[in-house]
Every structure is written in C-alpha cells, then in structure tokens.
Scaffold this motif. Structure first.
Motif, PDB file in Angstrom:
ATOM      1  N   ILE A  36       0.805  -1.236   0.000  1.00 59.42           N
ATOM      2  CA  ILE A  36       0.000   0.000   0.000  1.00 59.42           C
ATOM      3  C   ILE A  36       0.832   1.278   0.000  1.00 59.42           C
ATOM      4  O   ILE A  36       0.350   2.326  -0.395  1.00 59.42           O
ATOM      5  CB  ILE A  36      -1.016   0.054   1.166  1.00 59.42           C
ATOM      6  CG1 ILE A  36      -0.305  -0.156   2.510  1.00 59.42           C
ATOM      7  CG2 ILE A  36      -2.156  -0.933   0.977  1.00 59.42           C
ATOM      8  CD1 ILE A  36      -1.191   0.190   3.703  1.00 59.42           C
ATOM      9  N   HIS A  37       2.049   1.207   0.451  1.00 54.69           N
ATOM     10  CA  HIS A  37       2.897   2.407   0.446  1.00 54.69           C
ATOM     11  C   HIS A  37       3.861   2.433  -0.736  1.00 54.69           C
ATOM     12  O   HIS A  37       4.830   3.192  -0.737  1.00 54.69           O
ATOM     13  CB  HIS A  37       3.675   2.530   1.754  1.00 54.69           C
ATOM     14  CG  HIS A  37       2.802   2.802   2.945  1.00 54.69           C
ATOM     15  ND1 HIS A  37       1.963   3.894   3.012  1.00 54.69           N
ATOM     16  CD2 HIS A  37       2.603   2.113   4.093  1.00 54.69           C
ATOM     17  CE1 HIS A  37       1.297   3.863   4.158  1.00 54.69           C
ATOM     18  NE2 HIS A  37       1.661   2.790   4.827  1.00 54.69           N
ATOM     19  N   GLY A  38       3.609   1.603  -1.758  1.00 53.57           N
ATOM     20  CA  GLY A  38       4.494   1.595  -2.927  1.00 53.57           C
ATOM     21  C   GLY A  38       5.694   0.694  -2.711  1.00 53.57           C
ATOM     22  O   GLY A  38       5.627  -0.274  -1.944  1.00 53.57           O
ATOM     23  N   ASN A  39       6.787   1.039  -3.390  1.00 56.84           N
ATOM     24  CA  ASN A  39       7.955   0.149  -3.344  1.00 56.84           C
ATOM     25  C   ASN A  39       9.230   0.990  -3.168  1.00 56.84           C
ATOM     26  O   ASN A  39       9.545   1.840  -4.008  1.00 56.84           O
ATOM     27  CB  ASN A  39       8.029  -0.669  -4.638  1.00 56.84           C
ATOM     28  CG  ASN A  39       9.037  -1.795  -4.560  1.00 56.84           C
ATOM     29  OD1 ASN A  39      10.094  -1.652  -3.935  1.00 56.84           O
ATOM     30  ND2 ASN A  39       8.718  -2.918  -5.194  1.00 56.84           N
ATOM     31  N   LYS A  40       9.898   0.734  -2.075  1.00 62.14           N
ATOM     32  CA  LYS A  40      11.152   1.452  -1.797  1.00 62.14           C
ATOM     33  C   LYS A  40      12.184   1.230  -2.913  1.00 62.14           C
ATOM     34  O   LYS A  40      13.028   2.097  -3.165  1.00 62.14           O
ATOM     35  CB  LYS A  40      11.716   0.957  -0.456  1.00 62.14           C
ATOM     36  CG  LYS A  40      13.035   1.556  -0.030  1.00 62.14           C
ATOM     37  CD  LYS A  40      12.861   2.942   0.521  1.00 62.14           C
ATOM     38  CE  LYS A  40      14.183   3.559   0.945  1.00 62.14           C
ATOM     39  NZ  LYS A  40      14.037   4.979   1.262  1.00 62.14           N
ATOM     40  N   GLY A  41      12.108   0.092  -3.584  1.00 64.45           N
ATOM     41  CA  GLY A  41      13.020  -0.167  -4.702  1.00 64.45           C
ATOM     42  C   GLY A  41      12.784   0.813  -5.837  1.00 64.45           C
ATOM     43  O   GLY A  41      13.734   1.312  -6.454  1.00 64.45           O
ATOM     44  N   ASP A  42      11.516   1.126  -6.120  1.00 59.25           N
ATOM     45  CA  ASP A  42      11.187   2.126  -7.149  1.00 59.25           C
ATOM     46  C   ASP A  42      11.813   3.469  -6.773  1.00 59.25           C
ATOM     47  O   ASP A  42      12.432   4.142  -7.598  1.00 59.25           O
ATOM     48  CB  ASP A  42       9.663   2.361  -7.244  1.00 59.25           C
ATOM     49  CG  ASP A  42       8.878   1.151  -7.700  1.00 59.25           C
ATOM     50  OD1 ASP A  42       9.480   0.091  -7.925  1.00 59.25           O
ATOM     51  OD2 ASP A  42       7.639   1.286  -7.810  1.00 59.25           O
ATOM     52  N   GLU A  43      11.599   3.836  -5.518  1.00 58.01           N
ATOM     53  CA  GLU A  43      12.080   5.140  -5.060  1.00 58.01           C
ATOM     54  C   GLU A  43      13.601   5.206  -5.110  1.00 58.01           C
ATOM     55  O   GLU A  43      14.180   6.236  -5.499  1.00 58.01           O
ATOM     56  CB  GLU A  43      11.574   5.395  -3.641  1.00 58.01           C
ATOM     57  CG  GLU A  43      11.906   6.768  -3.130  1.00 58.01           C
ATOM     58  CD  GLU A  43      12.523   6.734  -1.751  1.00 58.01           C
ATOM     59  OE1 GLU A  43      12.270   7.668  -1.008  1.00 58.01           O
ATOM     60  OE2 GLU A  43      13.260   5.793  -1.425  1.00 58.01           O
ATOM     61  N   ALA A  44      14.260   4.110  -4.737  1.00 60.85           N
ATOM     62  CA  ALA A  44      15.731   4.110  -4.743  1.00 60.85           C
ATOM     63  C   ALA A  44      16.254   4.258  -6.178  1.00 60.85           C
ATOM     64  O   ALA A  44      17.214   4.994  -6.433  1.00 60.85           O
ATOM     65  CB  ALA A  44      16.245   2.821  -4.098  1.00 60.85           C
ATOM     66  N   ALA A  45      15.610   3.561  -7.119  1.00 61.81           N
ATOM     67  CA  ALA A  45      16.039   3.658  -8.522  1.00 61.81           C
ATOM     68  C   ALA A  45      15.810   5.070  -9.053  1.00 61.81           C
ATOM     69  O   ALA A  45      16.663   5.642  -9.735  1.00 61.81           O
ATOM     70  CB  ALA A  45      15.278   2.640  -9.375  1.00 61.81           C
TER      71      ALA A  45
END
Ligand code: RBF
Length: 165
Positions: A140-149
C-alpha cells in the motif's frame, strides 16, 4: 509528508536525464529475501521503465544489509558504473542490534558515495514489522526499490546539470 503517508512509487518525473547509456549496479541483501526480492524487482523495473538498457543493469547479492557497504564500494570503484543502488530490509527487533546495522550501513554508504563521487543509494527499509516492510515493497505504500532507482536517476541528472553549468 511523513514516511507513513508517502507512496514510494509516486514521484515527480520532470526533467529526468537520458539514462540509455548509463550503467547501474543493484546490490541485494539476502536477509528478509521475500522483501528484498520485491525491492529488486521494483528498482529494476523502474530503471528500465525510465530508459535504462537491461544489459546495463548488474545485480550483486550480499548476505545481509551490513555487507551492503563493502559491496557498494566494490561496484562504485568500477569506472563504468554510474550509480549503485543498495537494497536491504532491517526489521527492528528487541535488541539494539538493528539500530547498529542501520546506522553502520547509512554511514558506510554515505562514505562510499562521497569517496567514489557517485550516487550510492540507501534503499534500506527499517520498519518495525514484516507487515510494514511488505507495505513498502510493492504494497500500500508503494515500493522502496522504485524510489531508490528514481533517486539514482535524479542524482545522475543533477550531476550532469551541475557539470554543464
Ligand atoms: N541483516 C539484514 O539485512 N536485516 C536484518 O534484519 C538483520 N538482522 C540481524 C540481526 C542480528 C541479531 C544479526 C547478528 C544479524 C542481522 N543481520 C541482518 C545480518 C547482518 O546484516 C550481517 O549480514 C551479519 O551480521 C554478518 O554476520
């Protein structure tokens, strides 16, 4: 916005750089691999979605988050690598041990980034529970991997703009 409200997969994508020729390394910690694999999938997909060539994305695995620092340094030392994305999950336990890991990795990754003068991204989740981790690994809070990339892409763009100025 507090991190509890933030969706990690929603970002401003104005003015992103051309990353079709950039090379990325993604380091993945094996601890809590059910979560870190999702972080990897998010980071990889985000890089490709925003223009990276799959053959320009390398993956490395480390046993735990503590080893992300040295693994990042080994990748960052390579002149052909433009940015390193370090992914891990440290779930807060009953001992202070996790605080030590988080602190050491945050400090270590900062040092590597400054020493090698390239983006080394802290893609480490530090939740209290496994549920909170999964919420931030494609939940529900998205993906930290997306944000890191996306952070890696934006830092490459910022560096290009500053050098051009
Ligand atoms: N590594 C992680 O990536 N996430 C963790 O939550 C984590 N918890 C740990 C808890 C303890 C008590 C110990 C000893 C290690 C933990 N590690 C964790 C592994 C650590 O990052 C490193 O791989 C090992 O300490 C190396 O022996």
């Amino acid at each position: 916005m507090s991190s509890a409200d933030k969706n990690l997969s929603v970002f401003n994508t104005n003015g992103l750089p051309d990353i079709s020729k950039k090379r990325f390394a993604i380091l993945v910690a094996e601890w809590n691999s059910e979560v870190t694999e999702r972080l990897f999938e998010g980071a990889y997909k985000t890089l490709v979605d925003y223009g990276a060539a799959p053959e320009n994305i390398e993956r490395g695995n480390v046993p735990g988050s503590f080893e992300l620092t040295l693994g990042s340094q080994w990748f960052a030392q390579r002149p052909d690598i433009d940015a390193v994305i370090a992914l891990g999950v440290v779930i807060q336990g009953e001992t202070k041990h996790n605080d030590y890991i988080n602190h050491a990795v945050a400090q270590g990754i900062t040092n590597v980034s400054l020493k090698l003068d390239k983006p080394v991204i802290f893609g480490v989740l530090t939740p209290n529970t496994m549920e909170q981790a999964l919420d931030r690994a494609g939940g529900i809070h998205g993906n930290k991997g997306d944000e890191a990339a996306m952070t890696a892409i934006k830092m490459i763009g910022l560096h290009e703009n500053i050098r051009k100025a």
